[in-house]
Scaffold this motif. Sequence first.
Motif, PDB file in Angstrom:
ATOM      1  N   LEU A  33       1.274 -29.872   9.430  1.00 20.43           N
ATOM      2  CA  LEU A  33       0.459 -28.707   9.067  1.00 20.43           C
ATOM      3  C   LEU A  33       0.422 -28.472   7.558  1.00 20.43           C
ATOM      4  N   VAL A  54      -2.411 -30.514   6.013  1.00 21.32           N
ATOM      5  CA  VAL A  54      -3.805 -30.286   6.415  1.00 21.32           C
ATOM      6  C   VAL A  54      -4.761 -30.240   5.219  1.00 21.32           C
ATOM      7  N   ARG A  98      -7.924 -32.860   4.802  1.00 20.46           N
ATOM      8  CA  ARG A  98      -9.313 -32.424   4.652  1.00 20.46           C
ATOM      9  C   ARG A  98      -9.904 -32.904   3.328  1.00 20.46           C
ATOM     10  N   LEU A 120      -2.639 -31.409  18.421  1.00 18.19           N
ATOM     11  CA  LEU A 120      -2.707 -30.662  17.169  1.00 18.19           C
ATOM     12  C   LEU A 120      -3.602 -31.371  16.161  1.00 18.19           C
ATOM     13  N   LEU A 178      -7.250 -30.469  16.399  1.00 19.68           N
ATOM     14  CA  LEU A 178      -7.666 -29.175  15.855  1.00 19.68           C
ATOM     15  C   LEU A 178      -7.950 -29.248  14.356  1.00 19.68           C
ATOM     16  N   ILE A 179      -7.351 -30.218  13.664  1.00 14.89           N
ATOM     17  CA  ILE A 179      -7.544 -30.316  12.213  1.00 14.89           C
ATOM     18  C   ILE A 179      -8.970 -30.731  11.875  1.00 14.89           C
ATOM     19  N   ASP A 180      -9.594 -31.494  12.758  1.00 12.24           N
ATOM     20  CA  ASP A 180     -10.990 -31.902  12.600  1.00 12.24           C
ATOM     21  C   ASP A 180     -11.219 -32.626  11.270  1.00 12.24           C
ATOM     22  N   THR A 197      -6.017 -23.205   7.401  1.00 15.54           N
ATOM     23  CA  THR A 197      -6.343 -22.547   8.662  1.00 15.54           C
ATOM     24  C   THR A 197      -6.912 -23.521   9.689  1.00 15.54           C
ATOM     25  N   LEU A 198      -6.449 -23.372  10.936  1.00 12.32           N
ATOM     26  CA  LEU A 198      -6.976 -24.155  12.049  1.00 12.32           C
ATOM     27  C   LEU A 198      -7.770 -23.244  12.988  1.00 12.32           C
ATOM     28  N   CYS A 219       0.424 -23.911  20.994  1.00 13.75           N
ATOM     29  CA  CYS A 219      -0.594 -23.533  20.005  1.00 13.75           C
ATOM     30  C   CYS A 219      -1.379 -22.325  20.480  1.00 13.75           C
ATOM     31  N   ALA A 233      -1.109 -21.402  10.328  1.00 11.20           N
ATOM     32  CA  ALA A 233      -2.357 -22.110  10.625  1.00 11.20           C
ATOM     33  C   ALA A 233      -3.339 -21.239  11.406  1.00 11.20           C
ATOM     34  N   PHE A 234      -2.818 -20.407  12.311  1.00 10.65           N
ATOM     35  CA  PHE A 234      -3.688 -19.596  13.161  1.00 10.65           C
ATOM     36  C   PHE A 234      -3.846 -18.161  12.661  1.00 10.65           C
TER      37      PHE A 234
END
Length: 318
Positions: free
Chosen positions: A23, A26, A30, A52, A55-57, A147-148, A230, A252-253
């Motif tokens: 995390l 991240v 990105r 997980l 979710l990072i995409d 942020t996720l 999560c 993250a959330f």
Amino acid sequence: MAVSGTDAEGVLILRALGIGDLLVAVPALRGLRAAFPGERLVLAAPKSLGELVELIDAVDELLPTAGLGTLDWPGPPPPAVGVNLHGSGPESTKDLTATQPERLITHRHPDVAGSAGPEWVEEQHEVQRWCGLLEWHGIAADPADLTLPAPPGPSPAPDAVVIHPGAGLPPRRWPAERFAEVARALAAEGHSVVVTGSPGERELAHEVAGKAGLSADSVLAGRTELAELCALIAGAALVVCADTGAGHLATAFGTPSVVLFGPTPPQRWGPPPERSQHVALWGGNVGDPFGSEPDPGLLRISSGDVLAAARRAVAHRA
């Protein structure tokens, strides 16, 4: 950014560590996605983190990698770019060079020939470390991009206070009885309280729940897969934990959190200080992070300190 004019293809990123380690990387992941929009980004990380990673995409493929010495690139062809987001080297750098990438993004290390990069700075926040590495190599990354999106599944305990008493090493483990005092007080104030942890932490979780006067049903340790954990943290009213993956999930959330630090200070691993819904408690005096006992600085944090911080954090959801 062009990657290669040869048969080499893809960007291989090594980060074969745990939840919190993933995390804090991240923003760097990105940044790499933005820098190489047409390339396949492959993350070498433990298979257990797959839900997980989705979710990072920012990653196209997870290459299951349990740790150093287990990286198995399925080429040919070799990766066009190898990115060391794992550590200072030389082991992690050598794992990547063994795949023969055309370009290597890593920190400089005297034991690895040709490893051009920035010096490793020990006293640096982990988020900034990896963004700074990319920036040295000409790739932009935003350290605030942590942020996720919320997970797709339902929470097993919506709007609960999550008490996560475990931690990977003894110096980071705040006493179970103090977690129980916090859990008992928050339950008395009307909060639904659950206790989480890994399968190996079920005994600890039951100890905390029992001392707090909570039912056995409140113990979710060992009963939630990563996706459920999560969802639980994303939908929680508050997370109270040691310096561990649960705290990074709360960041993250955007879930309010109280994270207890010791012996490693929050300046190294803590939530962004500008996000006031997260409270990082620090007792001072950096001790041995690999010792066999709870850090003395961590033990200076009282249950009263944590309760006061918890009430401040919960107010952000009111």
